[in-house]
Scaffold this active site. Structure first.
Site, PDB file in Angstrom:
ATOM      1  N   ARG A  88      35.697  -4.102  14.918  1.00  0.00           N
ATOM      2  CA  ARG A  88      34.970  -4.585  13.746  1.00  0.00           C
ATOM      3  C   ARG A  88      35.866  -5.413  12.840  1.00  0.00           C
ATOM      4  NH1 ARG A  88      30.832  -0.303  13.584  1.00  0.00           N
ATOM      5  NH2 ARG A  88      29.195  -0.853  12.125  1.00  0.00           N
ATOM      6  N   ARG A 127      14.647   2.365   9.613  1.00  0.00           N
ATOM      7  CA  ARG A 127      15.387   3.066  10.654  1.00  0.00           C
ATOM      8  C   ARG A 127      15.427   4.569  10.376  1.00  0.00           C
ATOM      9  NH1 ARG A 127      20.683   0.412  13.335  1.00  0.00           N
ATOM     10  NH2 ARG A 127      21.994   1.600  11.946  1.00  0.00           N
ATOM     11  N   ARG A 160      19.446   7.634   7.310  1.00  0.00           N
ATOM     12  CA  ARG A 160      20.874   7.902   7.106  1.00  0.00           C
ATOM     13  C   ARG A 160      21.342   7.341   5.768  1.00  0.00           C
ATOM     14  NH1 ARG A 160      23.237   5.619  12.675  1.00  0.00           N
ATOM     15  NH2 ARG A 160      24.157   4.187  11.202  1.00  0.00           N
TER      16      ARG A 160
HETATM   17  P1  AMP Z   1      27.637   2.132  13.142  1.00  0.00           P
HETATM   18  O1  AMP Z   1      26.879   3.333  13.604  1.00  0.00           O
HETATM   19  O2  AMP Z   1      28.348   1.410  14.254  1.00  0.00           O
HETATM   20  O3  AMP Z   1      26.811   1.178  12.312  1.00  0.00           O
HETATM   21  O4  AMP Z   1      28.810   2.669  12.183  1.00  0.00           O
HETATM   22  C1  AMP Z   1      28.537   3.369  11.011  1.00  0.00           C
HETATM   23  C2  AMP Z   1      29.751   3.319  10.075  1.00  0.00           C
HETATM   24  O5  AMP Z   1      30.893   3.902  10.732  1.00  0.00           O
HETATM   25  C3  AMP Z   1      30.213   1.933   9.669  1.00  0.00           C
HETATM   26  O6  AMP Z   1      29.482   1.410   8.566  1.00  0.00           O
HETATM   27  C4  AMP Z   1      31.675   2.193   9.322  1.00  0.00           C
HETATM   28  O7  AMP Z   1      31.812   2.819   8.052  1.00  0.00           O
HETATM   29  C5  AMP Z   1      32.082   3.208  10.369  1.00  0.00           C
HETATM   30  N1  AMP Z   1      32.610   2.547  11.586  1.00  0.00           N
HETATM   31  C6  AMP Z   1      32.070   2.551  12.832  1.00  0.00           C
HETATM   32  N2  AMP Z   1      32.825   1.855  13.690  1.00  0.00           N
HETATM   33  C7  AMP Z   1      33.876   1.376  12.967  1.00  0.00           C
HETATM   34  C8  AMP Z   1      35.004   0.561  13.272  1.00  0.00           C
HETATM   35  N3  AMP Z   1      35.205   0.065  14.510  1.00  0.00           N
HETATM   36  N4  AMP Z   1      35.877   0.285  12.267  1.00  0.00           N
HETATM   37  C9  AMP Z   1      35.710   0.764  11.024  1.00  0.00           C
HETATM   38  N5  AMP Z   1      34.660   1.516  10.663  1.00  0.00           N
HETATM   39  C10 AMP Z   1      33.752   1.831  11.614  1.00  0.00           C
END
Ligand code: AMP
Length: 213
Positions: A88, A127, A160
């Site tokens: 990311r 969602r 969420r």
């Molecule tokens: P997601 O389910 O992929 O949308 O992730 C939810 C949250 O987890 C994000 O908004 C970040 O706060 C954290 N997160 C997930 N993957 C990463 C990553 N590769 N780097 C940093 N934070 C992450």
């Protein structure tokens, strides 16, 4: 086949990543799911990650990179995987490349699911996620069979914290600042493939499988 999914939060990365994992029989590795599992189990990592996630911010790179590199070293990931939500940031992408290069490996495809910001906000407010298994639904696009209940495990479906409107707006600005530069990064490496994420889920999946073969 080693695949990275790119796209704004709510672009449909998770749904498409699951479909890819099933079709090509490779593990779906979602850093968001790993953090949520840690939060549920009350681990130290979970506690640290939650404070960032609830605000819509990224968890610091040093908490993410080793976790993913360890996961990619597991046996089930030898033949390939689909990475959802990682990398990311540019430093995460560079760390991933370095870790893969050290074992003579590389990413095959970075798939960007392109969706304009205005679509994202309305999508994310609909969602719903299962508190037990983490499965995701959408009240209009992917409704559960029974309102508020997960089809797979019967768990309760909730909005969420990180899908609430203020947080979504912050996540989008974080995306543009920190994650969008990855599109150029993978484009320069010649492995970027972009698909139109505004179409129906099945159509988006077809565009992806046309690329992957
Ligand atoms: P997601 O389910 O992929 O949308 O992730 C939810 C949250 O987890 C994000 O908004 C970040 O706060 C954290 N997160 C997930 N993957 C990463 C990553 N590769 N780097 C940093 N934070 C992450």
């Amino acid at each position: 086949m080693k695949i990275i999914m790119l796209g704004a939060p709510g672009a449909g990365k998770g749904t498409q990543a699951l479909m890819i994992a099933k079709k090509y029989n490779i593990p779906h590795i979602s850093t968001g799911d790993i953090f949520r599992a840690n939060i549920k189990e009350g681990t130290e990592l979970g506690k640290k990650a939650k404070s960032y996630m609830d605000k819509g911010e990224l968890v610091p790179d040093e908490l993410v990179v080793d976790l993913v590199v360890d996961r990619l070293g597991m046996d089930d990931a030898k033949a390939g995987y689909v990475l959802d939500g990682f990398p990311r940031t540019i430093p995460q992408a560079e760390a991933l490349d370095k870790a893969l290069e050290s074992v003579g490996d590389k990413v095959d495809y970075a798939i960007d699911i392109a969706v304009p910001d205005e679509n994202i906000i309305s999508r994310m407010s609909g969602r719903r996620a299962c508190v037990s298994c983490g499965g995701t639904y959408h009240i209009v696009n992917i409704p559960p069979k029974k309102e508020g209940i997960c089809d797979v495990c019967g768990g309760k479906l909730i909005l969420r914290d990180d899908d609430k409107e203020e947080t979504v707006k912050n996540r989008l600005s974080v995306y543009h600042k920190q994650t969008q530069p990855l599109i150029d990064y993978y484009s320069r490496k010649g492995i970027l493939k972009s698909v139109d994420g505004t179409c129906e889920m099945e159509q988006v999946f077809k565009s992806i499988t046309d690329i992957l073969g």
